[in-house]
Write an enzyme that holds these catalytic residues in place. Structure first.
Site, PDB file in Angstrom:
ATOM      1  N   SER A  94       1.023  -1.201   0.014  1.00 43.41           N
ATOM      2  CA  SER A  94       0.304  -0.158   0.148  1.00 43.41           C
ATOM      3  C   SER A  94       0.980   1.356   0.133  1.00 43.41           C
ATOM      4  O   SER A  94       1.885   1.365   0.064  1.00 43.41           O
ATOM      5  CB  SER A  94      -0.958   0.264   1.576  1.00 43.41           C
ATOM      6  OG  SER A  94      -1.409   1.138   1.384  1.00 43.41           O
ATOM      7  N   TYR A 133      -2.556  -0.306  10.109  1.00 48.16           N
ATOM      8  CA  TYR A 133      -2.554  -1.205   8.756  1.00 48.16           C
ATOM      9  C   TYR A 133      -0.900  -1.083   7.641  1.00 48.16           C
ATOM     10  O   TYR A 133      -0.265  -1.523   6.663  1.00 48.16           O
ATOM     11  CB  TYR A 133      -3.830  -0.289   7.713  1.00 48.16           C
ATOM     12  CG  TYR A 133      -3.830  -0.578   6.293  1.00 48.16           C
ATOM     13  CD1 TYR A 133      -4.128  -1.613   6.025  1.00 48.16           C
ATOM     14  CD2 TYR A 133      -3.479   0.487   5.772  1.00 48.16           C
ATOM     15  CE1 TYR A 133      -4.726  -2.028   4.773  1.00 48.16           C
ATOM     16  CE2 TYR A 133      -3.258   0.018   4.226  1.00 48.16           C
ATOM     17  CZ  TYR A 133      -3.668  -1.002   4.092  1.00 48.16           C
ATOM     18  OH  TYR A 133      -4.281  -1.580   2.050  1.00 48.16           O
TER      19      TYR A 133
END
Length: 342
Positions: free
Chosen positions: A131, A156
């Protein structure tokens, strides 16, 4: 694509996993899809995606969680996949602050299970989702794969950085050809309802105001590198058959997949209003509430995509005008927002 290969796609009922599965099936590939169909967002949307895949004869769906090691091992033993795309993950920056357990379960333990399976059942290529959040509050833009990424600002992001480290280690030790993909704000039809553009649209049609976390500061507005789903899938598809190799080097690589054209959040919102106005046949203007930036959010994302272009000759091209219009048209049809409804 090589239609003799067997492709295993985790997160097949998810946004990117669904579109990638569909693209491969359209080309006649064998696809094994795994998904736990969790309720992080509307499961009806996940089942609607799966319904589009089930008519394909070469699609096999396994409802299961990648954190279930036995299920993963049995799947590899039975289907012997040649190429694996690990797109299953617990997504969302803000949700990782509220519910950290699921991130460790899916993104760390789940990914470890995939790596172990690739170790004992060798594959031609493992492609996995990382990501743009790994860049944290990086001040240098555009973000380049060679940048320092040791300061994640959300759990995350930390799990995604961990995935890259784990994959590198397994590639080094067991020569597993692996490619990590740093996605930059993916959007489009059948997307994730937890993403801002989708949430804004739902709020509008529910008669609620939208919250914009930029302090109402238009001069120093948030920038995002919004990347349309078809561009993401095209990039992944090209990379699937382009595995890193080399006898003396670790066969691991990481690529940014982003639009390379960051947009101000407010410009993106105005464009979405115009596209929804066209799709709904009436003027759409969001009622906006401005709030401070949330913990874990970053002020800008901006992808340097030169490495991807050099590797597979591809650069995302879809403008936000085209991409958001396709989303708006789909949304109004899927949720039956007709031209007369208010």
């Amino acid at each position: 694509m090589d239609t003799t290969k067997i492709y295993l796609i985790t997160g097949a009922a998810g946004f990117i996993g669904y579109f990638l599965s569909k693209r491969l099936l359209e080309q006649g590939c064998h696809v094994i899809g795994i998904d736990n169909v969790n309720d992080y967002y509307d499961v009806n949307l996940k089942y609607a995606r799966l319904e589009q895949l089930t008519p394909y004869e070469k699609f096999t769906f396994i409802k299961g969680d990648i954190s279930d090691k036995d299920m993963i091992t049995k799947t590899f033993e039975e289907y012997k996949p040649n190429i694996v795309a690990n797109l299953a993950a617990q997504a969302g920056v803000r949700y990782s602050i509220e519910n950290p357990d699921v991130y460790i379960q899916s993104n760390i333990i789940g990914f470890y299970n995939i790596l172990e399976a690739c170790r004992y059942h060798p594959v031609d290529h493992l492609v996995y989702a990382s990501s743009s959040s790994v860049y944290g509050a990086n001040k240098k833009v555009p973000f380049s794969e060679s940048d320092f990424v040791d300061n994640p600002v959300s759990l995350y992001a930390a799990t995604k950085k961990s995935n890259e480290l784990m994959a590198y280690t397994y590639s080094h030790l067991y020569k597993i050809p692996a490619t990590g993909l740093r996605f930059f704000t993916v959007y489009g039809p059948m997307g994730r309802p937890d993403m801002a553009y989708f949430g804004f649209t739902q709020k509008y049609f529910s008669g609620e105001p939208i919250k914009i976390f930029n302090n109402g500061d238009f001069e120093n507005d948030l920038y995002r590198d919004f990347t349309y789903i078809d561009d993401i899938v095209e990039g992944i598809e090209r990379l699937l058959c382009n595995s890193p190799n080399g006898a003396n080097i670790t066969p691991h690589q990481v690529f940014n997949i982003g639009n390379n054209r960051p947009e101000k959040l407010m410009v993106f919102i105005e464009t979405l209003e115009k596209c929804l106005s066209k799709a709904a046949g009436r003027e759409v203007v969001f009622d906006k509430i401005f709030e401070p930036i949330k913990p874990g959010d970053v002020p800008a994302t901006f992808a340097d995509t030169d490495l991807l272009q050099q590797a597979v000759g591809f650069k995302p091209e879809t403008t936000i005008e085209d991409g958001l219009q396709r989303f708006a048209d789909w949304y109004c049809e899927y949720y039956k927002v007709n031209h007369n409804s208010q």
